[in-house]
Design an enzyme around this catalytic site. Structure first.
Site, PDB file in Angstrom:
ATOM      1  N   LEU A  98      -4.853   4.828   0.165  1.00  0.00           N
ATOM      2  CA  LEU A  98      -6.033   3.926  -0.486  1.00  0.00           C
ATOM      3  C   LEU A  98      -5.268   2.977  -1.572  1.00  0.00           C
ATOM      4  O   LEU A  98      -6.305   2.629  -2.754  1.00  0.00           O
ATOM      5  CB  LEU A  98      -7.055   4.752  -0.861  1.00  0.00           C
ATOM      6  CG  LEU A  98      -7.750   5.271   0.388  1.00  0.00           C
ATOM      7  CD1 LEU A  98      -8.281   6.734   0.206  1.00  0.00           C
ATOM      8  CD2 LEU A  98      -8.493   4.228   1.219  1.00  0.00           C
ATOM      9  N   HIS A  99      -4.254   2.397  -1.673  1.00  0.00           N
ATOM     10  CA  HIS A  99      -3.623   1.773  -2.721  1.00  0.00           C
ATOM     11  C   HIS A  99      -3.344  -0.015  -2.316  1.00  0.00           C
ATOM     12  O   HIS A  99      -2.248  -0.403  -2.785  1.00  0.00           O
ATOM     13  CB  HIS A  99      -2.454   2.210  -3.300  1.00  0.00           C
ATOM     14  CG  HIS A  99      -2.708   3.818  -3.770  1.00  0.00           C
ATOM     15  ND1 HIS A  99      -1.785   4.586  -3.895  1.00  0.00           N
ATOM     16  CD2 HIS A  99      -4.065   4.440  -4.167  1.00  0.00           C
ATOM     17  CE1 HIS A  99      -2.276   5.727  -4.207  1.00  0.00           C
ATOM     18  NE2 HIS A  99      -3.699   5.636  -4.502  1.00  0.00           N
ATOM     19  N   PRO A 100      -4.215  -0.429  -1.569  1.00  0.00           N
ATOM     20  CA  PRO A 100      -3.843  -1.842  -1.125  1.00  0.00           C
ATOM     21  C   PRO A 100      -3.806  -2.638  -2.463  1.00  0.00           C
ATOM     22  O   PRO A 100      -4.668  -2.505  -3.648  1.00  0.00           O
ATOM     23  CB  PRO A 100      -4.898  -2.429  -0.178  1.00  0.00           C
ATOM     24  CG  PRO A 100      -6.187  -1.248  -0.576  1.00  0.00           C
ATOM     25  CD  PRO A 100      -5.445  -0.257  -0.858  1.00  0.00           C
ATOM     26  N   ASP A 104       1.064  -1.229   0.107  1.00  0.00           N
ATOM     27  CA  ASP A 104      -0.137  -0.125  -0.107  1.00  0.00           C
ATOM     28  C   ASP A 104       1.101   1.158   0.033  1.00  0.00           C
ATOM     29  O   ASP A 104       2.028   1.169   0.015  1.00  0.00           O
ATOM     30  CB  ASP A 104      -0.856  -0.050   1.098  1.00  0.00           C
ATOM     31  CG  ASP A 104      -2.008   1.020   1.157  1.00  0.00           C
ATOM     32  OD1 ASP A 104      -2.512   1.380   0.084  1.00  0.00           O
ATOM     33  OD2 ASP A 104      -2.306   1.338   2.446  1.00  0.00           O
TER      34      ASP A 104
END
Ligand SMILES: Cc1cc2nc3c(=O)[nH]c(=O)nc-3n(C[C@H](O)[C@H](O)[C@H](O)COP(=O)(O)OP(=O)(O)OC[C@H]3O[C@@H](n4cnc5c(N)ncnc54)[C@H](O)[C@@H]3O)c2cc1C
Length: 559
Positions: free
Chosen positions: A472-474, A298
């Site tokens: 918010l980049h899992p 993330d």
């Protein structure tokens, strides 16, 4: 057309799912069913379509799965909230609309892993181009596309604070660049965004809305997939809940597009994962794949906020009493402060000479506000968002029970490595170095956050642990790789889940490494390419030379 059996059942009508639904149905030969747990992204839904309303859907159960991490051990046991779109278009219907491909060297890194040669930049570039209609790019630019379904506008960045910030970056020794998605990512400038004529241009808008007009495409909303049906190791369909009832549907192929949390969750529920973990939660293992749910990556980020001396920021647009007027201006002409996503420009920086390509990304905003809409208490303000872009920390997602409605355990281990902590200190120091340059002086009313009391390395790390939020980049929880890689889950040539038939993954979970920017564009590229691989074809590679910085260490070796 309705069919008891569909050629393809796509689980999740989100970003990747929209691409798959469109591309797999385009020739009209195959039937496609999209099952989406969330509701429709109605064209009249202002919270989705109005760019500046982006803070409203996050945290709202009508649009958001509202995940959170387990207590993070290196952040004082804080749980980090993770929004995920639960609506057609998925996270692209609630995201910040920033469009970043990542650095070409990200894909060279993907392609350098054994068995991953067909995912190097040359093989990904044609799919980036096929996706987009990049309005600001020259038609001759070999890096950009002009005929794709996703319309991209360049942030106008006309607020004087943007120019001051870009000038300050140059004064601090960092270059300008013409197009961060083109030949040279490194540097500062305006950013592309999937906004068109004042409206959000989500994956649903670009791909799914046109596709669902075809007779061979069926989309069911409020349909939550609870399990994958199997005969042995062949997936034959899915079970789902809709309207309080359980259903099953059979499929030639099941394609998981549920995103980086829900896809590994569904795989584990189906008995695909680490056998010891599966047994510990009462699930009989079907296929042993230790990598399912592991390798979670993330981007964590902070907001460095300043008061602004001149009345030029967008801060007043956050006043509650102004919102009806701003909303009306948008309704009448898709104009005004509501027509922007605010993320109109920024840059990419190497914060030390060990890294071959930028490890920090900046978003500059002419307003001081957190992602949840909480504004700084100043009349005028601005901020940068910054954080390490390819951190070496790794986390995991593991189901806690066989109940599909139970929340999985999600742990990122943010700040857990020496290198990550070093890059965090660099991130804050580089930001301060840029923001104190002469170009910012006419506007700089002093740092609000973290504020002057945070100066030593330890104080910086403590502040990051207290204050940072996810960008918010899992991703990367079912990574592509050959069967010989014990942690690989998805075959890079077919997108099939190793050890199974009729089951594929195409979404953020299939990424092997997170890229060095926002990941919507990389996920869309992956989905574009996956759709071709599923149909048994591939666009030819395009070997365009791109900008490479030569790290100091290599220069020293050469001399
Ligand atoms: C608030 C927010 C802001 C962001 N900002 C940016 C940005 O500005 N720029 C950028 O590049 N990236 C941004 N991102 C990240 C980016 O949007 C996502 O990484 C990307 O869209 C993920 O695509 P995906 O297809 O993997 O998953 P998603 O787009 O999340 O799609 C998954 C879909 O599957 C559905 N689903 C899940 N489980 C089930 C089930 N069991 N049954 C049926 N349906 C199911 C979900 O409801 C969802 O619609 C942001 C993300 C968020 C949440």
């Amino acid at each position: 057309m309705t069919a008891a059996t569909y050629d393809y059942v796509i689980v999740g009508g989100g970003s990747a799912g929209s691409v798959l639904a469109d591309r797999l149905s385009a020739d009209g030969d195959r039937t496609v069913l999209v099952l989406e747990a969330g509701r429709s992204d109605y064209p009249w839904d202002l919270f989705i379509q109005m760019p500046a309303a982006l803070t409203f859907p996050s945290g709202n159960p009508f649009y958001d799965w509202r995940y959170e991490s387990d207590p993070e051990p290196f952040m004082g046991g804080r749980r980090v909230a993770h929004a995920r779109g639960k609506v057609l278009g998925g996270s692209s219907s609630i995201n910040g609309m920033i469009f970043q491909r990542g650095n070409p060297l990200d894909y060279e890194r993907w392609g350098a892993d054994p068995g991953m040669e067909s995912w190097d930049f040359a093989h990904c570039l044609p799919y980036f181009k096929r996706m987009e209609n990049a309005l600001a790019a020259s038609p001759e630019d070999p890096f950009r596309g002009h005929e794709g379904p996703l319309i991209l506008e360049r942030g106008p960045a006309t607020n004087p604070l943007f120019q001051a910030f870009f000038d300050a970056a140059v004064q601090a020794g960092y270059p300008r660049t013409e197009d961060v998605n083109g030949y040279r990512q490194e540097g500062f400038g305006p950013f592309d965004r999937n906004v068109h004529k004042g409206e959000r241009y989500s994956a649903s808008r670009g791909y799914l809305r046109p596709a669902r007009k075809r007779p061979n495409v069926t989309v069911k909303t409020l349909a939550t997939v609870t399990g994958i049906e199997f005969q042995g190791t062949r997936a034959t369909g899915v079970s789902y809940r809709r309207g309080g009832q359980s259903h099953t549907v059979s499929a030639g192929e099941v394609i998981l597009c549920g995103g980086a949390f829900n896809t590994p969750q569904l795989l584990q529920l189906a008995g695909i994962g680490d056998p010891d973990h599966l047994r510990s939660v009462g699930i009989a293992p079907r296929v042993a794949l230790a990598g399912v749910g592991e390798n979670l990556q993330d981007h964590l980020e902070v907001y460095i906020q300043h008061a602004c001396l001149q009345p030029v920021s967008q801060q007043p647009s956050l006043d509650l009493w102004r919102m009806p007027f701003i909303g009306l201006e948008w309704l009448l002409g898709r104009k005004g402060p509501a027509a922007t996503n605010h993320f109109e420009g920024g840059g990419f920086v190497r914060s030390n000479d060990d890294v071959a390509y930028p490890n920090l990304m900046y978003h500059f905003l002419p307003v001081a506000v957190r992602y949840d809409g909480k504004k700084a208490e100043v009349e005028h303000g601005f901020q940068v968002h910054v954080g390490p872009m390819y951190s070496d920390v790794r986390g995991h997602l593991r189901i806690r029970s066989a109940d599909p409605s139970a929340r999985p355990s999600i742990l990122f281990n943010y700040l857990s490595t020496e290198n990550d902590r070093r890059e965090w200190i660099e991130a804050v120091n580089v930001s301060r170095e840029i923001l104190r340059q002469p170009a910012m002086a006419p506007f700089n009313g002093g740092e609000i956050s973290p504020g002057p009391s945070v100066t030593t390395d330890q104080e910086i790390l403590d502040w990051v642990a207290r204050d940072a939020e996810t960008a918010l980049h899992p991703s990367c929880t079912a990574k592509m790789g050959p069967a010989s890689d014990p942690m690989a889950v998805v075959d890079p040539h077919t997108m099939k889940v190793h050890g199974t038939e009729g089951l594929r993954v195409a979404d953020a979970s299939a990424m092997p490494y997170v890229t060095n920017g926002n990941i919507f564009a990389p996920v869309m590229m992956l989905a574009e390419k996956a759709s071709d691989l599923i149909l048994g074809r591939e666009l030819p590679a395009e070997r365009e030379p791109f900008y490479r910085h030569t790290p100091l260490s290599q220069l020293e070796e050469a001399s």
